[in-house]
Design an enzyme around this catalytic site. Structure first.
Site, PDB file in Angstrom:
ATOM      1  N   ARG A  51     -45.547 -54.667  56.220  1.00 42.39           N
ATOM      2  CA  ARG A  51     -46.089 -54.594  57.563  1.00 42.39           C
ATOM      3  C   ARG A  51     -46.352 -53.188  58.034  1.00 42.39           C
ATOM      4  O   ARG A  51     -47.449 -52.862  58.472  1.00 42.39           O
ATOM      5  CB  ARG A  51     -45.084 -55.174  58.575  1.00 42.39           C
ATOM      6  CG  ARG A  51     -45.469 -56.439  59.216  1.00 42.39           C
ATOM      7  CD  ARG A  51     -44.192 -57.133  59.557  1.00 42.39           C
ATOM      8  NE  ARG A  51     -43.346 -57.106  58.402  1.00 42.39           N
ATOM      9  CZ  ARG A  51     -43.435 -58.003  57.416  1.00 42.39           C
ATOM     10  NH1 ARG A  51     -44.283 -58.979  57.495  1.00 42.39           N
ATOM     11  NH2 ARG A  51     -42.663 -57.931  56.358  1.00 42.39           N
ATOM     12  N   THR A  52     -45.357 -52.348  57.967  1.00 43.75           N
ATOM     13  CA  THR A  52     -45.493 -51.053  58.613  1.00 43.75           C
ATOM     14  C   THR A  52     -46.597 -50.232  57.946  1.00 43.75           C
ATOM     15  O   THR A  52     -47.466 -49.688  58.619  1.00 43.75           O
ATOM     16  CB  THR A  52     -44.146 -50.304  58.585  1.00 43.75           C
ATOM     17  OG1 THR A  52     -43.169 -51.150  59.171  1.00 43.75           O
ATOM     18  CG2 THR A  52     -44.219 -49.008  59.356  1.00 43.75           C
ATOM     19  N   LYS A  80     -40.200 -36.292  40.443  1.00 49.98           N
ATOM     20  CA  LYS A  80     -40.022 -35.069  39.641  1.00 49.98           C
ATOM     21  C   LYS A  80     -39.029 -34.126  40.303  1.00 49.98           C
ATOM     22  O   LYS A  80     -38.807 -33.017  39.827  1.00 49.98           O
ATOM     23  CB  LYS A  80     -41.359 -34.328  39.505  1.00 49.98           C
ATOM     24  CG  LYS A  80     -42.453 -35.122  38.827  1.00 49.98           C
ATOM     25  CD  LYS A  80     -43.703 -34.248  38.747  1.00 49.98           C
ATOM     26  CE  LYS A  80     -44.910 -35.037  38.275  1.00 49.98           C
ATOM     27  NZ  LYS A  80     -46.158 -34.304  38.539  1.00 49.98           N
ATOM     28  N   ARG A 101     -41.984 -43.033  55.643  1.00 51.70           N
ATOM     29  CA  ARG A 101     -40.773 -43.867  55.598  1.00 51.70           C
ATOM     30  C   ARG A 101     -39.882 -43.338  54.482  1.00 51.70           C
ATOM     31  O   ARG A 101     -40.365 -43.024  53.382  1.00 51.70           O
ATOM     32  CB  ARG A 101     -41.131 -45.317  55.319  1.00 51.70           C
ATOM     33  CG  ARG A 101     -39.915 -46.150  54.954  1.00 51.70           C
ATOM     34  CD  ARG A 101     -40.200 -47.604  54.928  1.00 51.70           C
ATOM     35  NE  ARG A 101     -40.420 -48.118  56.275  1.00 51.70           N
ATOM     36  CZ  ARG A 101     -40.441 -49.401  56.569  1.00 51.70           C
ATOM     37  NH1 ARG A 101     -40.252 -50.298  55.632  1.00 51.70           N
ATOM     38  NH2 ARG A 101     -40.647 -49.805  57.794  1.00 51.70           N
ATOM     39  N   HIS A 129     -36.522 -46.628  63.870  1.00 47.56           N
ATOM     40  CA  HIS A 129     -37.820 -47.153  63.458  1.00 47.56           C
ATOM     41  C   HIS A 129     -38.704 -47.198  64.705  1.00 47.56           C
ATOM     42  O   HIS A 129     -38.997 -48.263  65.237  1.00 47.56           O
ATOM     43  CB  HIS A 129     -37.623 -48.550  62.848  1.00 47.56           C
ATOM     44  CG  HIS A 129     -38.815 -49.085  62.123  1.00 47.56           C
ATOM     45  ND1 HIS A 129     -40.098 -48.559  62.250  1.00 47.56           N
ATOM     46  CD2 HIS A 129     -38.931 -50.127  61.250  1.00 47.56           C
ATOM     47  CE1 HIS A 129     -40.918 -49.258  61.495  1.00 47.56           C
ATOM     48  NE2 HIS A 129     -40.236 -50.202  60.878  1.00 47.56           N
TER      49      HIS A 129
END
Ligand code: NCD
Length: 306
Positions: A51-52, A80, A101, A129
């Site tokens: 969703r986000t 890396k 995120r 959030h």
């Protein structure tokens, strides 16, 4: 330049402006079709999301902008050993705005400190959030016409659920709010949040049984038990089906109570509830796109006459 790390980064007045803009976008989408033409959004997702991330990408594409990014840390240079600070300095050369995120609490803040483009926290670990909260607030405002004087029940994983933490922070600034926290003992809302509520004289109570409080709620915010943040599988298995909202439970709710959920849902809401007019969680997803469109415009400083 402005970032969005926490819902408190915007004053109540600024949030109102943002929601007015989102409402205008909903009513007149064609006016915004080219608003971001020539602009690039980077979605840097070190943790899974449907969703986000797609909501951000859809928001940018619906305004004529472009999108680049990665949806998994293993496909980025993080694998890396690159630091978030170096990644964002690089992304700043490629894009005009970034949604990030990360599984580590605070990572988007580290990025914002080194970035030359606006950074949006799209969820950091079990912490915050903010764009889900903007989505939740816009949904409440759109469906109920106001953001004050509500009894809000938050149910499920109140310990690890970052959407819950952000939403409480944002709502505690409005008048006449009363919170009812419904969770098993092990998943209670963290002390730093209840301490803050006490300091601000915001009314709250903590209960274990949903049935005891159902009839008092204006909103029921259901949440998923956050399996990925548990320390052992045994605890998760014991707690995952603690609450299941079904028809029988809904029969004790008020006729105008709304059910919200940030999604994804696992078992905590029975599918039979989806057709109940009080189930607002899929409408909530749609509001998420409008509010992210409004947020991108605001952080990029793009003004469109309303
Ligand atoms: C939430 C999240 O990622 O914290 N999902 C979302 O962004 N809509 C809730 C969850 O994963 O349970």
């Amino acid at each position: 330049m402005r970032h969005l790390m926490s819902p408190l980064d915007f004053t109540v007045g600024e949030l109102n402006d943002l929601f007015d803009l989102a409402a205008d976008i909903e009513a007149n989408p064609e006016k915004y079709r080219h608003a971001c033409s020539g602009k690039i959004l980077a979605t840097c997702f070190y943790e899974p999301s449907t969703r986000t991330r797609l909501s951000f990408e859809s928001a940018m594409l619906r305004m004529g902008g472009d999108v680049i990014g990665f949806s998994d840390a293993s496909s980025s240079s993080a694998s890396k050993g690159e630091s978030v600070a170096d990644t964002i300095r690089t992304i700043s050369c490629f894009a005009d705005i970034c949604a990030m995120r990360h599984h580590k609490e605070g990572a988007p803040m580290v990025a914002a400190a080194r970035s030359t483009i606006p950074v949006i926290n799209a969820g950091d670990g079990g912490h915050q959030h903010p764009t889900q909260t903007l989505t939740d607030l816009l949904t409440i405002r759109s469906l109920k016409g106001r953001l004050d004087n509500f009894t809000v029940g938050l149910c499920g994983d109140l310990k690890f659920g970052r959407t819950v933490h952000s939403l409480i922070h944002a709502l505690e600034r409005y008048e006449g709010l009363e919170f009812i926290f419904i969770s098993p003992e092990e998943l209670r809302v963290p002390d730093y949040i209840t301490e803050e509520l006490k300091r601000r004289h915001v009314a709250f109570e903590e209960v274990i049984r949903l049935d005891d409080v159902m009839g008092r709620l204006d909103f029921l915010y259901m949440t998923r038990v956050q399996r990925e943040r548990f320390f052992n599988e045994e605890d998760y298995v014991r707690l995952k089906d603690f609450y299941i909202l079904d028809r029988e439970k809904m029969s004790h709710a008020r006729a105008d109570m709304l059910v919200l959920h940030p999604l994804p849902r696992v078992n905590e809401i029975a599918v039979e509830i989806d057709d109940d007019p009080r189930a607002a969680y899929f409408r909530q997803v749609q509001y998420g796109v409008y509010v992210r469109m409004a947020l991108i415009l605001t952080l990029l400083g793009i003004g469109i006459d309303k």
